[in-house]
Scaffold this motif. Structure first.
Motif: not given
Length: 347
Positions: A202-203, A219-220, A229-231, A324-325
């Motif tokens: 994941y990222k 965000t994940e 894409q998540t900017l 991740i959170g």
């Protein structure tokens, strides 16, 4: 060997404090009680839902949350954190447990984390703590630095055909009949390449403020999603400066236009093209920007080295979000301790 008495235990704990127990500083500076209402709302059954008042009382919700903090700080699996709580006095003190108290077992820890996962609660807890940081005076200043890092997951042993089916959003043939196998397969994680190396997982996409080096938004995604894409999701509108730093992966005419339309100043690295390399002035500008952008790399390095690594042991995006959170939330908790120490040293 004699039995450990009250004064012996007290002496041991004082010795830990004298050595600078990091958990003691965390306990003193992080308002863990402020998370109680949010957590209890998703882990406590309403009186009318309980089948019986008999049996052991549930473990304290804040204590259970602090166990997840320990897991994240030291990169521990459920069985490992249960053992370490039983074994380490610093862990017991952090959780408010005595030597004689019952320790939650690995299954209890797993069920508690599952409850937070189903409620998607960790992001709300992250936002609550950010509100506390703002109230302490650590508001987002100096512009924001945006980047992403790969959070690895256990690599699957699938055939090429199975991987293609998963990538297309389908369940590979024969998996549904084998329920145990299907349950143990991560169908949300993806492969990606970075610096000619393949990674699976994941990222974690984050925005860090330049002044305090705190994570303000995140965000994940799966690892195959391009950073740019998540900017929109990670841009922090609360930052007092409108400057945005990022590496060249974020650079495009579309991104520049989007940032300008929203009132931001792009400090994104420029990139050359075939037969059109960067001029010396552009190269020098990139070098200047790198000095600022390096601050976000410090965050990822701290998560990797100071918190035992960036990896997901669970299966699926829903559970990866919790990992991740928590990684981002606990980083901010540790960063608060560092900021308060620096403030005290300069006073």
């Amino acid at each position: 060997m004699g039995q450990l008495g009250f004064y012996d235990l007290d002496s041991r704990l004082k010795a830990l404090s004298a050595k600078g127990d990091p958990l003691e500083a965390l306990e003193a500076l992080v308002p863990f009680e402020s998370f109680r209402a949010d957590i209890e709302a998703v882990v406590r059954l309403a009186p009318e839902e309980r089948k019986s008042n008999a049996g052991r009382k549930p473990f304290d919700a804040v204590m259970m949350f602090k166990i997840l903090v320990l897991q994240t700080l030291y990169n521990l699996a459920d069985e490992q954190v249960e053992y370490q709580i039983r074994d380490r006095l610093s862990f017991m003190r952090f959780l408010g447990l005595g030597v004689e108290d019952v320790v939650p077992d690995a299954t209890t820890v797993w069920l508690f984390r599952e409850a937070l996962s189903r409620a998607n609660l960790v992001k709300a807890l992250f936002d609550r703590f950010n509100g506390y940081l703002n109230a302490k005076g650590y508001i987002a200043r100096g512009g924001q630095i945006i980047d992403a890092t790969i959070v690895s997951a256990p690599k699957p042993h699938n055939t090429r055909e199975e991987n293609e089916a998963i990538k297309a959003g389908k369940t590979p043939e024969g998996w549904e009949e084998k329920r145990a196998k299907n349950a143990q397969k991560d169908k949300d994680a993806r492969w990606t390449k970075k610096n000619e190396q393949s990674f699976y997982g994941y990222k974690n996409h984050i925005s860090v403020d330049r002044k305090h080096k705190l994570i303000r938004r995140y965000t994940e995604t799966d690892a195959a999603v391009h950073d740019s894409q998540t900017l929109d999701e990670v841009l922090d509108k609360t930052n007092t400066s409108n400057e945005v730093w990022a590496d060249r992966a974020y650079r495009s005419a579309e991104t520049d236009a989007k940032l300008k339309a929203k009132g931001y100043k792009s400090r994104i690295h420029r990139r050359g093209a075939r037969n059109n390399p960067l001029c010396k002035r552009q190269q020098a500008a990139n070098t200047t920007r790198s000095r600022v952008r390096a601050r976000v790399e410090h965050v990822f390095a701290d998560q990797e080295n100071g918190m035992g690594g960036k990896l997901v042991r669970t299966i699926g995006m829903m559970r990866a979000r919790v990992k991740i959170g928590l990684m981002n939330l606990v980083y901010n908790m540790r960063r608060l301790v560092q900021l308060e120490r620096m403030a005290a040293a300069s006073a």
